[in-house]
Design an enzyme around this catalytic site. Structure first.
Site, PDB file in Angstrom:
ATOM      1  N   ASP A 131       0.844  -1.182   0.000  1.00 49.75           N
ATOM      2  CA  ASP A 131       0.000   0.000   0.000  1.00 49.75           C
ATOM      3  C   ASP A 131       0.879   1.231   0.000  1.00 49.75           C
ATOM      4  O   ASP A 131       2.031   1.154   0.403  1.00 49.75           O
ATOM      5  CB  ASP A 131      -0.776   0.029   1.323  1.00 49.75           C
ATOM      6  CG  ASP A 131      -2.175  -0.463   1.137  1.00 49.75           C
ATOM      7  OD1 ASP A 131      -2.565  -0.661  -0.018  1.00 49.75           O
ATOM      8  OD2 ASP A 131      -2.859  -0.635   2.158  1.00 49.75           O
TER       9      ASP A 131
ATOM     10  N   ASP B  14      -4.861  -2.561   4.733  1.00 52.17           N
ATOM     11  CA  ASP B  14      -5.490  -2.144   5.976  1.00 52.17           C
ATOM     12  C   ASP B  14      -7.008  -2.205   5.931  1.00 52.17           C
ATOM     13  O   ASP B  14      -7.646  -2.444   6.924  1.00 52.17           O
ATOM     14  CB  ASP B  14      -5.020  -0.738   6.382  1.00 52.17           C
ATOM     15  CG  ASP B  14      -4.954   0.208   5.202  1.00 52.17           C
ATOM     16  OD1 ASP B  14      -5.660  -0.048   4.210  1.00 52.17           O
ATOM     17  OD2 ASP B  14      -4.202   1.188   5.268  1.00 52.17           O
TER      18      ASP B  14
ATOM     19  N   ASP C  66      -9.254  -5.220   1.609  1.00 53.70           N
ATOM     20  CA  ASP C  66      -7.974  -5.887   1.372  1.00 53.70           C
ATOM     21  C   ASP C  66      -7.983  -7.335   1.827  1.00 53.70           C
ATOM     22  O   ASP C  66      -7.102  -8.099   1.469  1.00 53.70           O
ATOM     23  CB  ASP C  66      -6.846  -5.159   2.117  1.00 53.70           C
ATOM     24  CG  ASP C  66      -6.555  -3.816   1.481  1.00 53.70           C
ATOM     25  OD1 ASP C  66      -6.801  -3.687   0.272  1.00 53.70           O
ATOM     26  OD2 ASP C  66      -6.103  -2.917   2.194  1.00 53.70           O
TER      27      ASP C  66
END
Lengths: 285, 990
Positions: free
Chosen positions: B342, B683, B687
């Site tokens: 990310d 997070d 996901d």
């Protein structure tokens, strides 16, 4: 698909014609690795043999390095049946006790007076027959004392061929296991065997007769010097004759050695310094 | 993707409100009728996420007890139980003992495994926490507060700031409604929700608010279009449970290895069963041999060792802010070859920060470090003072009270991200903004809105004598410029001519190209006469000057990368690990950050860059020339999986921007198709499928949602990318160390096995008993093998390529062969040397021992003669046998001391590695540990394990063999080091 692939993979693993590999290695590769292992194991085996040889060189031929497992010698009875320590027979049935008599005959054959006289010396009774080496000079072979069959008297099987089995007064012969260098004694005198019934059977055992008298192992038979030095050693025996044991009942008997310097064996071992067996004499009436 | 299809089929956001009313039989004013609502509730079930039907717990537990090794041990235990029934034997209690030990080994390891599985599979549990408790619903025209799980499709609900959205809602009316979609999409930027349909994709359109997201501000009314498991999040949840939990490479390794061991154990057992039958042993005796061989050959302690090694590493990682949930993941991390990371929060600090300023025709860089340790810019210019004043005054954000002690960058702020950034920036540069604002009393303000794209406020001046008003404005740079006629340069107001306009454009493009969000600032002193004190400013009518302003400057903001990230990315590169950025952000921002942290290295170009440089159309560029590639979610949607694979293969430096919730999963799958071991960070709830699908899912500890944490194998407590790299390093180290540990553990199986083989074939009294074997396996050898987990690396493991899980196996042929047939063989010889010594010294010469078995084990023979003519009772012989067990045990342990020393290294000499360095750091370490344990175990064995105390000299008999092991292994290592690639290296390096 996948299964086929796997199958041919296995096949290829066992023999791959393209690379000429058997089990993933070519002939020369196999040769090399086998040679390596051959050398490796020859080396190891050599080392093993060497250490064994060195170890054997350190051993004394006449006395083991350690005897801690044998501090309490075992006791054994004769006649002995195949499996258990039980002597059960029928007075009327000759076949049922004849084998005991035969076993005793066989067991006592080496103790015949003639054999003993031929092989062994007469010794001074009631004292240890010590034949120590003087320094490096080995006093070998060592002589042994005579244990004449006649010492067993009524149980010698000389006068009574059937050792009393035929009339319900059987003889049991007791021997103490051989232990090198053991010097048993009871207050300076010869150690002796006593037999008794186990608690509930105490009223059934009746009268006992010991041969030699008092059931002693004479001191002159000790110490034992090992089978190499003392080839003709005759183990002393004690015979017990049951004179009026209750018939048609199981009688559990325990005999033990009485000596000061023999430690009482562990509870787990029922045959160290004592021996238990069952006696049952069946009669028709 | 299933989900994508489902979503496309749904057009609730596109149809008119009237159609919606008829579809759901509802009214946008009165809502459903109560009776109809209850009917629908009956039909659809409550509005909550159902946990998926899992395997029953007892089945899971049973599965743990039925692995390959476990089955073998069960069989052995059953044999132990059954045998005494058939045999009149004094060894009854011994067999029983053995059976109980075996069963407890199976059960204990089973419980351990079950606990591990239990911990890692309760992902769905957290979804329950997402369900809001209460919701305001309009039914029969009445406003009611009911339990959210009672809501049905068609219900008219009201949401307001602070609420959790109770279901998927089509917005009917809304006022300044903003929703935080981060739990769904990971985007931290609040999304405004309006009644208009803005996009055909339901995930992108503004008129749908999703279940489990949070309404930040404003109010909205809407009709429920999906409830329970049919909501988007429900589908993602079921998607996550549908994604199989991929087996970790080490789990596969160990399974593979255990299968081989079990197979070999049965093979050996069966062979000797047949041999024993052939030689003439009774069936039951042969069965005992079979069982004993199984017990001897199976490394009972292995699973425990591996587990303990892994949990030690997990502990070590926890100290470095990586919490490992699934133990085996530690090692997986070590074989990771791709990290999909990310951006927000992981690579960056997750806070907007002022990065650059443009004034006086210069770009000035602001300090973006987390601890304000960087360089500041020149603040002496008059223009800066004006710009700072505009930035300070035209700002609605305020600090929360009572934060005097907190460093400015860490203070909590009420306000949106850019305003927060500006507030903190001005607080740092100007100081005490709250007081500053009080001095310039605010008269009126016009908040930002999407049509104006600016925000302005009018203030009285600080100087009480100066009665002019000051108008300050900020907003989208081009809009601000439109309203300006002058520009402030070095404190001088200059007319804004073409030249300045161009300079402005260049600066704006430059800053935008850095991926930064740019705001323009301007101000004007209102004419005192036209706008005297007390003038009624009307924010709606805007009855005041809003053009011809004076341009002050540009301020650009970015979420800056974390300080440690560039180094960590660099480390990944040297370690052969590819870092792929997957973000929901704009491609330009994504690219800028990627370049900043080194994911896109200096000099790397994308296809577009090359096209621009060569001035040729994009289509003509050879794709292979471009190292870097930025793919946006839109492009990704149109790509087939082959094209995506191609892109991943051809461009080593990849950035995915504007990716939608499920595309992460697609990217992960593509990487796995290419044979990579993929680590994924995440997070948001969205996901979790990707986290589960990944070989190792890494959730963020601070920003991560519970669902993500549950789906992940590892949690980064500090949300820092650099921690992953630490994890990789530890993972690689533990792989090496596990190899050593397993090699150590396997070695002793041979000296445990050979006594039986010799016993059966040569009929010597048994040299080593089953219980003693278990004692070695489960007691004395556990600590030394675990101590190997503390070994430091032999070389710089972060300079090697990630291991290829198909080629570099944990247990390879060389390792097994070397342990079994070389070191194991030496140990066997040591054991037999000691055994024969002990026997000979007690009176039983080696040659007498051969063939002695039947006499030796006859319970009724009380006068068996030894080599000296002495007579032994059965108990005395048994005691001697136990002595032999102990002697053999001692030999194995002595050799294992040597073994643990040689296993410290695989290539380096033990002297190079440092003999006792690790002993110092870990006092319980190996060599000393064994010594200690030996003496400990010793006293235990005397009473419990049928072993007896042995004379001290028998401890020294195996010592030469121990030395041989050490010397031989040093020679091996020397050869391996000296002649890399040689026959010796190939055959003997494991």
């Amino acid at each position: 698909m996948a299964k086929d692939g796997e199958k041919s993979g296995w096949k290829e693993y066992i023999w791959n014609p393209r690379t000429r590999e058997f089990l993933g290695r070519t002939a020369s590769s196999w040769g090399l690795i086998l040679l390596f292992y051959l050398v490796f194991y020859i080396f190891l085996a050599g080392l093993f043999t060497l250490t064994m040889y060195v170890m054997l060189q350190t051993l004394d031929d006449h006395k083991p390095t350690w005897q801690d497992r044998l501090s309490t010698p075992g006791m054994v009875i004769r006649p002995k049946t195949d499996e258990t320590y039980e002597i059960v027979y029928n007075v009327e049935n000759t076949e049922s006790w004849d084998m005991y008599a035969q076993a005793l005959d066989k067991f006592l054959a080496p103790y015949n007076n003639s054999v003993q006289a031929e092989k062994n010396n007469e010794c001074v009774p009631d004292q240890y027959f010590l034949q120590e080496d003087s320094g490096d000079v080995k006093n070998n072979p060592k002589r042994s004392c005579q244990f004449n069959r006649t010492i067993l008297d009524l149980c010698s099987g000389i006068n009574d061929r059937y050792y009393g089995y035929q009339d319900g007064k059987p003889c049991i012969i007791i021997k103490l296991n051989r232990v090198i260098g053991m010097l048993p004694s009871k207050d300076g005198q010869a150690p002796f065997v006593t037999c008794g019934a186990k608690k509930e059977d105490s009223d059934k055992i009746g009268e006992l007769l010991y041969f030699p008298p008092n059931g002693t192992f004479n001191l002159m038979y000790y110490p034992y010097y090992g089978k190499k030095a003392q080839v003709n050693y005759s183990q002393p025996l004690v015979a017990v004759k049951f004179l009026n044991i209750t018939a048609n009942q199981d009688v559990n008997i325990e005999c033990r050695i009485n000596a000061n310097n023999i430690p009482i064996g562990s509870d787990r071992d029922k045959f160290s310094g004592r021996v238990s067996f069952k006696l049952r004499i069946n009669t028709i009436n | 993707m299933n989900l994508a299809i489902c979503l496309l089929l749904q057009d609730d956001h596109e149809i008119t409100i009237e159609e919606l009313e008829t579809r759901y039989n509802t009214s946008v004013t009165k809502g459903l009728t109560s009776t109809f609502a209850s009917q629908v509730l009956e039909r659809d079930g409550p509005n909550e996420l159902k946990p998926p039907k899992g395997t029953p717990e007892y089945v899971k537990f049973a599965r743990q007890l039925a692995g390959g090794l476990q089955c073998l041990m069960w069989v052995a235990a059953v044999i132990c139980f059954i045998l005494p029934v058939f045999m009149v034997t004094s060894a009854f209690s011994l067999q029983l003992y053995l059976a109980i030990t075996l069963i407890s080994v199976v059960v204990v390891t089973g419980c351990f495994g079950y606990y591990q599985e239990f911990k890692s599979t309760n992902i769905i549990a957290s979804f329950k926490n997402l369900v809001p408790q209460q919701a305001i619903v309009i039914r029969d025209g009445q406003k009611n507060q009911i339990n959210a799980h009672q809501l049905v499709v068609g219900d008219l609900v009201e949401i307001k700031g602070g609420d959790r959205v109770p279901a998927d809602i089509r917005i009917i009316s809304g006022q300044a409604c903003k929703v935080d979609n981060s739990s769904l999409t990971g985007e931290s930027e609040p999304q405004s929700k309006t009644p208009e349909c803005t996009h055909e994709n339901p995930l992108e359109t503004k008129n749908i608010a999703f279940f489990s997201t949070t309404c930040l501000e404003g109010v909205a009314t809407g009709v429920i279009i999906n409830t329970g498991d049919r909501t988007i999040i429900g589908r993602i949840a079921s998607l996550a449970s549908g994604v199989g939990n991929e087996k970790t490479p080490i789990a596969i390794e160990i399974e593979h290895f255990v299968d081989i061991i079990a197979g070999l154990a049965i093979f050996f057992g069966f062979t000797f069963f047949v041999v024993a039958m052939f030689i003439g042993y009774a069936f039951l005796e042969a069965m005992i041999f079979f069982m004993a061989i199984v017990v001897a050959y199976v490394p009972e302690g292995l699973l425990a060792t591996v587990t303990v090694c892994l949990s030690l590493t997990a502990k070590r990682l926890a100290r470095k802010n990586c919490v490992v949930k699934n133990l085996e993941a530690v090692e997986t991390l070590g074989s990771t070859s791709v990290i999909c990371s990310d951006k927000t929060g992981t690579l960056t600090q997750n806070r907007m920060t002022v990065a650059h300023l443009w004034f006086d025709n210069h770009v000035h860089a602001a300090d973006t470090t987390e601890d304000q340790s960087g360089q500041s810019f020149d603040q002496s210019s008059e223009t800066w003072r004006s710009l700072a004043r505009v930035a300070s005054l035209c700002n609605r954000a305020t600090f929360r009270p009572d934060q005097e002690g907190v460093p400015i960058p860490k203070r909590l702020v009420v306000g949106d991200a850019s305003e927060t950034a500006l507030l903190k920036f001005t607080e740092l540069t100007v100081g005490n903004i709250m007081d500053y604002r009080n001095r310039f009393k605010k008269v009126v303000e016009v908040p930002f809105n999407s049509t104006n794209k600016f925000q302005l406020s009018i203030h009285e001046l600080e100087d009480p004598l100066d009665l002019r008003y000051l108008l300050v404005m900020k907003g989208a740079p081009e809009r601000i410029l439109e309203r300006c006629s002058t520009i402030l340069i070095k404190g001088q107001e200059l007319p804004l001519d073409e030249q300045w306009s161009e300079a402005f454009q260049t600066a704006y493009m430059d800053l935008g190209g850095l991926g930064e969000r740019v705001l323009g600032f301007c101000h004007i002193y209102l004419n005192e006469k036209e706008f005297p004190r007390g003038y009624a400013f009307d924010p709606d009518e805007m009855n005041f000057t809003t053009s011809g302003l004076c341009f002050a400057g540009l301020i650009s903001m970015i979420d800056p990368p974390r300080a440690t990230v560039p180094d960590a990315v660099m480390k990944c590169r040297t370690a052969g690990i590819r870092v792929v950025m997957v973000t929901g952000d704009h491609p330009i921002t994504a690219r800028a950050i990627a370049a900043n942290v080194g994911i896109i290295s200096e000099g790397s170009e994308t296809v577009e860059d090359i096209a621009q440089r060569k001035r040729i159309p994009v289509e003509q560029v050879n794709k292979r020339d471009a190292r870097a590639c930025v793919i946006s979610g839109g492009q990704l949607k149109d790509m087939s999986s082959e094209e995506l694979d191609d892109a991943l293969r051809n461009h080593p430096e990849m950035v995915f921007a504007r990716t939608s919730p499920q595309q992460k999963l697609i990217i992960v799958e593509s990487c796995q198709r290419l044979g990579s071991i993929v680590a994924v960070t995440g997070d948001g709830v969205n996901d979790s499928p990707a986290l589960k699908k990944a070989d190792i899912g890494v959730a963020m500890g601070i920003a991560g949602s519970d669902a993500a944490k549950n789906a992940a194998d590892m949690i980064l407590l500090d949300d820092n990318f650099a921690s992953i790299v630490t994890g990789v390093e530890q993972g690689r180290l533990i792989f090496d160390n596990l190899k050593k540990s397993i090699a150590y553990t396997l070695t002793k199986n041979i000296p445990e096995l050979t006594p039986y083989l010799i016993y059966i074939t040569v009929s010597v009294p048994l040299p080593l008993g089953c219980i003693t074997i278990l004692f070695i396996e489960l007691a004395t050898d556990i600590f030394p093998s675990v101590s190997l987990a503390y070994e430091k690396a032999e070389s710089d493991i972060m300079h090697l390529k990630p291991r290829n899980p198909r080629q570099h196996r944990l247990v390879n042929e060389a390792l097994a062969v070397y342990s079994y047939f070389q070191i194991g063989a030496i140990q066997s010889f040591a054991g037999f040397t000691d055994y024969f010594t002990a026997m000979a010294q007690e009176g039983w010469y080696p040659l007498l021992c051969v063939g002695l078995r039947s006499q030796w084990e006859n319970v009724h023979l009380q006068d068996v003669q030894d080599s000296y003519g002495q007579e032994w009772t059965f108990s005395q012989r048994l005691y001697q046998e136990y002595t032999c067990y102990t002697v053999f045990f001692v030999s194995i342990e002595i050799c294992q001391i040597s073994d643990v020393l040689i296993r410290k290294t695989r290539r380096l000499s033990v002297f190079q590695q440092g003999f006792f360095r690790s002993v110092k750091t870990h006092p319980k370490h190996a060599s000393l540990g064994i010594m200690y344990l030996n003496s400990q175990s010793y006293s235990i064995t005397i009473y419990r394990v049928n072993s007896v105390s042995v004379s001290f000299q028998w401890w020294f008999v195996p010592v030469p063999y121990g030395i041989l092991i050490f010397v031989y292994d040093e020679i091996r290592k020397l050869g391996v080091r000296r002649y890399p690639g040689s026959w010796w290296d190939q055959e003997l390096y494991y």
